[in-house]
Design an enzyme around this catalytic site. Structure first.
Site, PDB file in Angstrom:
ATOM      1  N   GLY A 168       0.826  -1.208   0.000  1.00  0.00           N
ATOM      2  CA  GLY A 168       0.000   0.000   0.000  1.00  0.00           C
ATOM      3  C   GLY A 168       0.855   1.251   0.000  1.00  0.00           C
ATOM      4  O   GLY A 168       2.061   1.190  -0.251  1.00  0.00           O
ATOM      5  N   ASN A 169       0.234   2.384   0.275  1.00  0.00           N
ATOM      6  CA  ASN A 169       0.985   3.641   0.375  1.00  0.00           C
ATOM      7  C   ASN A 169       0.340   4.522   1.442  1.00  0.00           C
ATOM      8  O   ASN A 169      -0.656   4.135   2.056  1.00  0.00           O
ATOM      9  CB  ASN A 169       1.065   4.339  -0.987  1.00  0.00           C
ATOM     10  CG  ASN A 169      -0.308   4.714  -1.500  1.00  0.00           C
ATOM     11  OD1 ASN A 169      -0.996   5.552  -0.932  1.00  0.00           O
ATOM     12  ND2 ASN A 169      -0.734   4.061  -2.589  1.00  0.00           N
ATOM     13  N   ARG A 170       0.886   5.705   1.650  1.00  0.00           N
ATOM     14  CA  ARG A 170       0.498   6.528   2.800  1.00  0.00           C
ATOM     15  C   ARG A 170      -0.690   7.455   2.536  1.00  0.00           C
ATOM     16  O   ARG A 170      -1.021   8.287   3.380  1.00  0.00           O
ATOM     17  CB  ARG A 170       1.702   7.343   3.283  1.00  0.00           C
ATOM     18  CG  ARG A 170       2.782   6.477   3.929  1.00  0.00           C
ATOM     19  CD  ARG A 170       4.011   7.302   4.275  1.00  0.00           C
ATOM     20  NE  ARG A 170       3.651   8.561   4.901  1.00  0.00           N
ATOM     21  CZ  ARG A 170       4.118   9.753   4.536  1.00  0.00           C
ATOM     22  NH1 ARG A 170       4.986   9.846   3.533  1.00  0.00           N
ATOM     23  NH2 ARG A 170       3.748  10.837   5.155  1.00  0.00           N
TER      24      ARG A 170
END
Ligand code: PMT
Length: 405
Positions: free
Chosen positions: A209-211
């Site tokens: 995933g990412n932030r």
């Protein structure tokens, strides 16, 4: 923001949820609105006028026959100054009066004389809400153009569970904003917004995933709704509440986002691509949890669909939808050059370049610092809230339609 300088008449009727209207009054004032509170006599048994008067810094009206300095009639004065009349909580009794044109107190008289949009936040016992008489009255008001928000489900004053709770203040604020903006610059337009970071499963318990928190995309969805647009929000998982009046289409992966966006675009005039979409996904998704071994683990990654590139291909056809496409560039270096390259490569009308290396801008914070770039211009914006940036982007989208007209 749309509430800044707006005149809101807040009607409070006699239900146990009347105390929650104090919070609504406070949030409206904090957002820059002028608030005139009108209480029914019954409401004053649940909460006094004092907190409303203290917060709004205006006199609270209760008695229909009070004398006004300028000799105007109170209900006419209030109904004419309102940009929106909101009644929260709205009891079954007041809803019945409004549906039937009864004007036997200051609030119902004001409502009858008011041509501004009407927002109702009903709150009552679940069986009262379900009663055919109440449902018919609500349907009559909706048919006449009222915005009805809630009621919500949960524990009621009686201790029973059911539908009848006053919805959260944020939802009522959303309904007021939508009502205020209903004739705005994007009225009649359909907007697709993407938000959040996609999640690419590795096994049943892990993902890449990412932030991205979704804050930028959700702010855009609200700003587009506030400008009168119909909004579809294609969102990767976030902790955020769906804004009132926005249609949520939840997705998890880049592939799901691509399919959902491309299908939503068949009806859309605008695409605002704020999501942080994975460029790669695990080439294989393990059906069982991957077990720890003694050595390192190498992952093989496959490219995902570039959604904006697919949209650009579609737009190569004459008159293809959507008419306006806005991309984002999340960059840590060569911010403007990289963004300009994406503007051209992805055939965008506008790109929002954000430097995501600063701690107060980009991922997961409430503020952003962006440059809006189109084929001819570069608008360098200072640090501002994501809500304010979203409103600026929507203004630019509206002006693109203006220019083309
Ligand atoms: O969600 P927040 O916490 O509020 O953070 C906001 C944000 C930083 C995520 C947002 O402001 C932002 O910059 N979003 C775009 C992030 C991104 O993926 O940028 P990119 O430079 O990698 O991609 C460029 C554009 O192509 C983006 O509009 C992206 O949505 C789109 N894209 C990317 C990959 C892909 N497979 N398909 C795409 O369409």
């Amino acid at each position: 923001m749309i509430l800044q300088g707006a005149d809101i008449v807040l009607g409070v009727t006699g239900g146990i949820a009347a105390y929650k209207a104090v919070d609504l009054c406070s949030k409206l004032v904090q957002a820059g609105a002028g608030v005139d509170v009108v209480m029914t006599d019954a409401a004053t048994h649940f909460v006094t006028p004092l907190p409303f008067q203290t917060i709004s810094k205006r006199p609270v009206s209760v008695d229909q026959f009070r004398l006004l300095r300028d000799m105007d009639m109170a209900h006419i004065e209030l109904s004419k100054k309102a940009d929106v009349l909101v009644i929260a909580p709205a009891t079954a009794n007041t809803i019945a009066k409004l549906a039937n044109g009864v004007a036997d107190n200051l609030l119902s008289s004001t409502a009858l004389a008011c041509t501004a949009p009407l927002v109702l936040a009903p709150a009552m016992d679940a069986d009262m809400w379900a009663h055919p008489a109440v449902q018919r009255n609500v349907a009559v008001l909706v048919e006449r153009g009222a915005w009805v928000v809630g009621p919500g489900e949960g524990r009621l004053a009686s201790g029973r569970m059911g539908r009848g709770r006053l919805v959260d203040t944020s939802q009522i604020l959303g309904a007021i904003r939508q009502a205020l903006g209903s004739r705005g610059a994007l009225a009649g337009r359909s907007v697709v917004v993407t938000a959040g970071g996609t999640q690419e499963p590795l096994d049943p318990v892990r993902y890449l995933g990412n932030r991205s928190s979704g804050k930028m995309g959700y702010a855009l969805a609200e700003a587009a709704r506030d400008a009168g647009a119909r909004v579809v929000l294609v969102s990767a998982p976030t902790a955020l509440e769906t804004p009132f009046g926005v249609e949520l289409r939840p997705v998890q992966t880049a592939a799901e986002m691509a399919a959902t966006v491309l299908s939503a675009l068949e009806q859309a005039d605008v695409l605002l691509m704020a999501a942080a979409v994975a460029d790669y996904r695990p080439a294989e998704v393990s059906l069982q949890k991957i077990k720890k071994g003694s050595g390192d683990l190498a992952l093989s990654l496959a490219r995902t669909t570039d959604i904006l590139a697919a949209v650009a291909e579609r737009r190569a056809q004459p008159d293809a939808r959507p008419g306006v496409v806005v991309g984002f560039a999340a960059e840590t270096e060569h911010v403007l050059a990289n963004a300009r390259d994406k503007l051209v490569r992805k055939r965008l009308d506008l790109i929002v370049a954000n430097d995501v290396s600063a701690s107060d801008s980009g991922f997961a914070v409430d503020t952003n610092r962006a440059t809006l770039i189109d084929q001819e211009t570069e608008e360098n914006l200072p640090l501002m809230s994501k809500a304010d940036l979203a409103a600026r982007i929507i203004q630019r989208v509206a002006s693109l339609f203006e220019v083309r007209r």
